[in-house]
Write a protein that holds these residues in place. Structure first.
Motif, short mmCIF file in Angstrom:
data_model
loop_
_atom_site.label_atom_id
_atom_site.label_comp_id
_atom_site.label_asym_id
_atom_site.label_seq_id
_atom_site.Cartn_x
_atom_site.Cartn_y
_atom_site.Cartn_z
N ALA A 1 0.83 -1.20 0.00
CA ALA A 1 0.00 0.00 0.00
C ALA A 1 0.87 1.25 0.00
O ALA A 1 0.55 2.24 -0.69
CB ALA A 1 -0.93 0.00 1.21
N ALA A 2 1.97 1.23 0.75
CA ALA A 2 2.87 2.38 0.79
C ALA A 2 3.51 2.62 -0.57
O ALA A 2 3.60 3.77 -1.04
CB ALA A 2 3.94 2.16 1.85
N VAL A 3 3.95 1.56 -1.23
CA VAL A 3 4.55 1.70 -2.56
C VAL A 3 3.51 2.15 -3.57
O VAL A 3 3.79 2.96 -4.46
CB VAL A 3 5.21 0.38 -3.00
CG1 VAL A 3 5.76 0.49 -4.42
CG2 VAL A 3 6.35 0.00 -2.04
N VAL B 1 11.57 0.67 1.72
CA VAL B 1 12.05 0.78 0.34
C VAL B 1 13.56 0.56 0.31
O VAL B 1 14.09 -0.18 -0.53
CB VAL B 1 11.68 2.15 -0.26
CG1 VAL B 1 12.34 2.32 -1.63
CG2 VAL B 1 10.17 2.29 -0.38
N THR B 2 14.25 1.21 1.25
CA THR B 2 15.69 0.98 1.36
C THR B 2 15.98 -0.48 1.66
O THR B 2 16.90 -1.09 1.10
CB THR B 2 16.28 1.86 2.48
OG1 THR B 2 16.07 3.23 2.16
CG2 THR B 2 17.77 1.60 2.66
N ARG B 3 15.17 -1.07 2.55
CA ARG B 3 15.33 -2.48 2.88
C ARG B 3 15.17 -3.36 1.65
O ARG B 3 15.91 -4.33 1.46
CB ARG B 3 14.30 -2.86 3.95
CG ARG B 3 14.28 -4.32 4.36
CD ARG B 3 15.53 -4.70 5.11
NE ARG B 3 15.42 -6.04 5.66
CZ ARG B 3 16.48 -6.80 5.94
NH1 ARG B 3 17.70 -6.35 5.70
NH2 ARG B 3 16.32 -8.01 6.45
N TYR B 4 14.22 -3.03 0.79
CA TYR B 4 14.00 -3.78 -0.44
C TYR B 4 15.29 -3.83 -1.27
O TYR B 4 15.76 -4.90 -1.67
CB TYR B 4 12.88 -3.16 -1.26
CG TYR B 4 12.66 -3.81 -2.62
CD1 TYR B 4 11.75 -4.84 -2.78
CD2 TYR B 4 13.39 -3.38 -3.74
CE1 TYR B 4 11.56 -5.45 -4.01
CE2 TYR B 4 13.21 -3.99 -4.97
CZ TYR B 4 12.29 -5.01 -5.11
OH TYR B 4 12.12 -5.61 -6.34
N TRP B 5 15.89 -2.66 -1.51
CA TRP B 5 17.09 -2.61 -2.35
C TRP B 5 18.29 -3.24 -1.66
O TRP B 5 19.14 -3.85 -2.32
CB TRP B 5 17.39 -1.16 -2.74
CG TRP B 5 16.39 -0.62 -3.72
CD1 TRP B 5 15.46 0.35 -3.50
CD2 TRP B 5 16.20 -1.06 -5.07
NE1 TRP B 5 14.70 0.55 -4.65
CE2 TRP B 5 15.14 -0.29 -5.62
CE3 TRP B 5 16.83 -2.00 -5.88
CZ2 TRP B 5 14.70 -0.45 -6.93
CZ3 TRP B 5 16.39 -2.17 -7.19
CH2 TRP B 5 15.35 -1.41 -7.70
N GLN B 6 18.36 -3.14 -0.35
CA GLN B 6 19.46 -3.79 0.36
C GLN B 6 19.36 -5.31 0.26
O GLN B 6 20.37 -6.01 0.11
CB GLN B 6 19.46 -3.35 1.83
CG GLN B 6 19.91 -1.91 2.05
CD GLN B 6 19.77 -1.47 3.48
OE1 GLN B 6 18.92 -1.97 4.23
NE2 GLN B 6 20.59 -0.50 3.89
N LEU B 7 18.15 -5.84 0.31
CA LEU B 7 17.96 -7.29 0.18
C LEU B 7 18.28 -7.76 -1.23
O LEU B 7 18.90 -8.81 -1.42
CB LEU B 7 16.52 -7.66 0.56
CG LEU B 7 16.17 -7.52 2.05
CD1 LEU B 7 14.67 -7.69 2.27
CD2 LEU B 7 16.95 -8.53 2.89
#
Length: 314
Positions: free
Chosen positions: A189-191, A276-282
């Motif tokens: 929902a946030a994205v 969002v940062t967590r997404y790219w870090q993963l």
């Protein structure tokens, strides 16, 4: 034929290390037939039969089935073709074993429940296409149906997490965490709100791309301010805001005024989600990319400096 050069089945067993029973089985099946029989009716084997039996033993030790062994001996298929096929099969088995080992190590690290271990095992054993489908479904759900920034959508689709064949426990854990993240309805929902904001901006005429250069400038300028201990509400902080605002005005074709600062702040607040940062870090961890720095301190400082600059102009 010189009987002195012939071997009895017992002598053949002694030379090859195979049991008499096994050699008799191969002989009965016609795989290594006896060269001839002795006057007393015993099987005798020549040097060619010995070489044939040595080849059969080697192939069977490599776990090649008897039907394939027979075709090799009959020259219906080449040994090279058989070896290539089995090498490919072993590659698949090795990959599966490496993934299994990584799963067990990850389970030990996470102290997972049996249910979580089962889920982790299923997720890592998906095909590459199935894993990509999970991410594409996330992108379709969050960006589908709105005219968001196409460059962002393309970046997401072109930056697929690719779990390597020799995945480490850390990469398996990262994959598990990424799947949990993209299936989180609150994150989706946030994205989605970010996508809708981008669509609204495009409707207002913003057709610019991802602005990597602008983002890097913000990181460099604010990073130096953080390293120097410059307060965001100081005169020096205000000067940095003025420099960056001018860059934003140039990039987006807007007037460099207080409304621009409000607009920049709005963009930062919309994008302010650590997940969002967590997404790219993963994704980086799964793909073996260099670790991504946490942008949160930079953009927190910049947002505070923008608010201070607006308050000073009020």
């Amino acid at each position: 034929m010189d009987d002195e050069n012939l071997l009895t089945i017992g002598a053949l067993a002694a030379r090859t290390g195979l049991s008499v029973k096994t050699i008799r089985f191969y002989s009965d099946k016609g795989i290594v037939p006896a060269t001839c029989l002795s006057p007393a009716g015993y099987r005798l084997y020549d040097v060619a039969a010995l070489a044939r039996l040595e080849l059969v033993r080697t192939l069977r030790e490599l776990d090649i089935d008897l039907a394939t062994v027979r075709r090799v001996l009959a020259e219906e298929t080449s040994l090279a073709e058989v070896a290539a096929a089995h090498a490919a099969a072993l590659d698949v088995q090795i990959r599966a074993l490496r993934l299994r080992r990584a799963v067990f190590a990850a389970v030990a690290n996470r102290e997972s429940t049996p249910r979580e271990m089962d889920l982790m095992h299923k997720l890592v054993n998906l095909s590459d296409a199935e894993r990509r489908r999970l991410i594409h479904d996330f992108i379709d759900d969050t960006f589908g149906g709105v005219d968001a920034n196409p460059a962002m959508v393309e970046l997401l689709r072109s930056s697929m997490p690719e779990l390597p064949e020799d995945a480490t426990p850390g990469q398996v854990e990262a994959w598990m965490a990424l799947v949990e993240l993209v299936q989180d309805n609150d994150f989706r929902a946030a994205v989605r709100r970010m996508a809708e904001y981008q669509a609204a901006q495009r409707a207002d005429g913003d057709t610019t791309g991802l602005h990597h250069d602008l983002t890097e400038t913000v990181r460099e300028d604010v990073g130096r301010a953080l390293a120097a201990g410059i307060a965001p509400d100081s005169a020096q902080g205000g000067a940095i805001v003025a420099t960056l605002s001018a860059r934003y005005a140039e990039t987006f074709g807007k007037a460099d005024d207080d409304r621009l600062k409000s607009w920049i702040l709005e963009r930062l607040e919309i994008a302010d989600d650590r997940r969002v940062t967590r997404y790219w870090q993963l994704v980086a961890a799964i793909n073996g990319w260099p670790p991504l720095p946490d942008p949160e301190p930079v953009f927190t400082w910049f947002a505070r400096a923008l608010r201070a600059a607006r308050a000073g102009q009020a």
